[in-house]
Write an enzyme that holds these catalytic residues in place. Structure first.
Site, PDB file in Angstrom:
ATOM      1  N   CYS A   2       0.865  -1.181   0.000  1.00 45.99           N
ATOM      2  CA  CYS A   2       0.000   0.000   0.000  1.00 45.99           C
ATOM      3  C   CYS A   2       0.898   1.225   0.000  1.00 45.99           C
ATOM      4  O   CYS A   2       1.610   1.486   0.965  1.00 45.99           O
ATOM      5  CB  CYS A   2      -0.907   0.005   1.228  1.00 45.99           C
ATOM      6  SG  CYS A   2      -1.923   1.493   1.358  1.00 45.99           S
ATOM      7  N   GLU A 102      -4.198   1.548  -5.891  1.00 48.58           N
ATOM      8  CA  GLU A 102      -3.267   0.589  -6.475  1.00 48.58           C
ATOM      9  C   GLU A 102      -3.317   0.762  -7.993  1.00 48.58           C
ATOM     10  O   GLU A 102      -4.264   1.339  -8.535  1.00 48.58           O
ATOM     11  CB  GLU A 102      -3.609  -0.852  -6.100  1.00 48.58           C
ATOM     12  CG  GLU A 102      -3.390  -1.210  -4.642  1.00 48.58           C
ATOM     13  CD  GLU A 102      -1.922  -1.184  -4.214  1.00 48.58           C
ATOM     14  OE1 GLU A 102      -1.055  -1.002  -5.095  1.00 48.58           O
ATOM     15  OE2 GLU A 102      -1.667  -1.348  -3.016  1.00 48.58           O
TER      16      GLU A 102
END
Length: 232
Positions: A2, A102
């Site tokens: 992340c 993402e």
């Protein structure tokens, strides 16, 4: 991994959701990146927001290869690794967020950014650990890492890892200094697929210099040639 998230809610919304006081001004953030100073809630001070650096301070963040390795910790081994074990046992924190990003690879060069949120666009918290250290100038600095786990069905189409998201009852246990290791490890699971959604966003998110509401706005998916398409 992340490597980018958002916190686009207001100070009042944050205080109401987490029942914690924020003593400093806060402006909504749409593109939070490593090395930046952002709000967290620690097990030492659960009734107030603290501001810690994500992963590294800006000075250390100039070393990009290092900074990229020190923003996340794998949930499966956080209790075993020497570098994280002590923090996992004594210094846990919540990282407030309302979405994370993402990138989906298309071809050799193209990456399409996606934003992941809860279905109701609610605030939530990542599970994190934090550390305190003294700089060469003698100042005390605080940093945090986000724990990651295997992806649920929403995230796995885009990435092989996802941040650990806690629900409200789990947040209290995560900050409980007397919680057992077994109970804590049981929290570190993929968030339920049916409670999340994803959508494509502007390539503005690619630059950490951009931090505006347009970054979290839904746009049409693009194919590998950069053309808009009706197919996700």
């Amino acid at each position: 991994m992340c490597g980018r998230y958002s916190l686009s809610k207001s100070k009042d919304e944050l205080e109401e959701r987490f029942q914690a006081e924020m003593l400093t001004d806060f402006k909504p953030r749409f593109n939070i990146a490593p090395t930046q100073l952002v709000p967290v809630i620690t097990s030492d001070s659960p009734k107030g927001f603290s501001f810690f650096y994500w992963g590294l301070t800006p000075d250390f963040g100039k070393n990009k290869p290092v900074s990229q390795k020190l923003i996340n910790a794998k949930a499966e081994s956080v209790h075993e690794k020497i570098s994280f074990k002590n923090s996992f046992q004594r210094r846990r924190c919540l990282i407030p967020a309302d979405g994370f990003f993402e990138w989906k690879k298309l071809g050799k060069k193209t990456k399409i950014p996606y934003r992941f949120t809860l279905r109701e666009d609610d605030l939530f918290a990542f599970a994190g650990i934090w550390e305190e250290y003294e700089t060469v100038s003698g100042e005390s600095q605080h940093t945090f890492l986000i724990l990651t786990t295997t992806p649920n069905e929403v995230v796995e189409e885009i990435h092989e890892r996802m941040p650990v998201i806690l629900n409200r009852s789990q947040e209290k246990l995560w900050l409980d200094k007397y919680a057992s290791e077994e109970a804590l490890l049981n929290l570190l699971k993929p968030y339920p697929t049916e409670l999340m959604l994803s959508y494509t966003v502007s390539s503005l998110v690619n630059s950490v210099q951009n931090d505006s509401p347009g970054i979290i706005r839904k746009i049409s998916p693009m194919d590998q040639f950069g053309n808009y398409t009706l197919f996700g």
